[in-house]
Design a protein around this motif. Sequence first.
Motif, PDB file in Angstrom:
ATOM      1  N   VAL A  81       0.848  -1.201   0.000  1.00 47.83           N
ATOM      2  CA  VAL A  81       0.000   0.000   0.000  1.00 47.83           C
ATOM      3  C   VAL A  81       0.881   1.247   0.000  1.00 47.83           C
ATOM      4  O   VAL A  81       0.667   2.168  -0.794  1.00 47.83           O
ATOM      5  CB  VAL A  81      -0.971   0.014   1.207  1.00 47.83           C
ATOM      6  N   ALA A  82       1.877   1.281   0.873  1.00 48.52           N
ATOM      7  CA  ALA A  82       2.759   2.446   0.957  1.00 48.52           C
ATOM      8  C   ALA A  82       3.524   2.658  -0.352  1.00 48.52           C
ATOM      9  O   ALA A  82       3.615   3.781  -0.850  1.00 48.52           O
ATOM     10  CB  ALA A  82       3.729   2.296   2.121  1.00 48.52           C
ATOM     11  N   THR A  83       4.060   1.577  -0.915  1.00 48.15           N
ATOM     12  CA  THR A  83       4.801   1.673  -2.172  1.00 48.15           C
ATOM     13  C   THR A  83       3.916   2.202  -3.290  1.00 48.15           C
ATOM     14  O   THR A  83       4.314   3.101  -4.044  1.00 48.15           O
ATOM     15  CB  THR A  83       5.380   0.291  -2.563  1.00 48.15           C
ATOM     16  N   LEU A  84       2.708   1.666  -3.389  1.00 47.68           N
ATOM     17  CA  LEU A  84       1.789   2.093  -4.442  1.00 47.68           C
ATOM     18  C   LEU A  84       1.336   3.533  -4.241  1.00 47.68           C
ATOM     19  O   LEU A  84       1.205   4.287  -5.211  1.00 47.68           O
ATOM     20  CB  LEU A  84       0.586   1.145  -4.499  1.00 47.68           C
ATOM     21  N   ALA A  85       1.121   3.935  -3.003  1.00 52.00           N
ATOM     22  CA  ALA A  85       0.731   5.323  -2.729  1.00 52.00           C
ATOM     23  C   ALA A  85       1.860   6.269  -3.147  1.00 52.00           C
ATOM     24  O   ALA A  85       1.612   7.319  -3.754  1.00 52.00           O
ATOM     25  CB  ALA A  85       0.385   5.488  -1.254  1.00 52.00           C
ATOM     26  N   HIS A  86       3.106   5.884  -2.856  1.00 54.56           N
ATOM     27  CA  HIS A  86       4.250   6.693  -3.298  1.00 54.56           C
ATOM     28  C   HIS A  86       4.328   6.736  -4.824  1.00 54.56           C
ATOM     29  O   HIS A  86       4.626   7.787  -5.406  1.00 54.56           O
ATOM     30  CB  HIS A  86       5.563   6.158  -2.717  1.00 54.56           C
ATOM     31  N   GLN A  87       4.061   5.608  -5.476  1.00 56.00           N
ATOM     32  CA  GLN A  87       4.074   5.571  -6.945  1.00 56.00           C
ATOM     33  C   GLN A  87       3.026   6.518  -7.515  1.00 56.00           C
ATOM     34  O   GLN A  87       3.275   7.201  -8.516  1.00 56.00           O
ATOM     35  CB  GLN A  87       3.811   4.155  -7.452  1.00 56.00           C
TER      36      GLN A  87
END
Length: 104
Positions: A81-87
């Motif tokens: 979730v965090a990685t995708l939100a940053h993306q």
Amino acid sequence: MPDRVIVEVDADLSDLIPGFLTHKRADVLTIFDAIVRRDYAKIGRIAHRIKGEGGSYGFETMTEVGRSLEHAAAVHDDGAVATLAHQLLNYMDRLEIVFQPSKD
């Protein structure tokens, strides 16, 4: 500067795009807050909305990331979730919108 992402959008949406992108940024910040609280239901709702709205405005990448976010929330994968939100933030930072005349 990172590579720009050029997205062609219908000129009829030109008045709506700035507000839409502002709201999507706010949604991503809400997702980061929800990760801390482990509120996967909220993340899932926001991700579902991003998935649906992205393509409606011509941002297919946003729809794809929203789909992945929705799945990550469903399986309670904080890291994804965090990685995708940053993306998603990175994608919005790199956007260059080119308004195209309506095809009416």
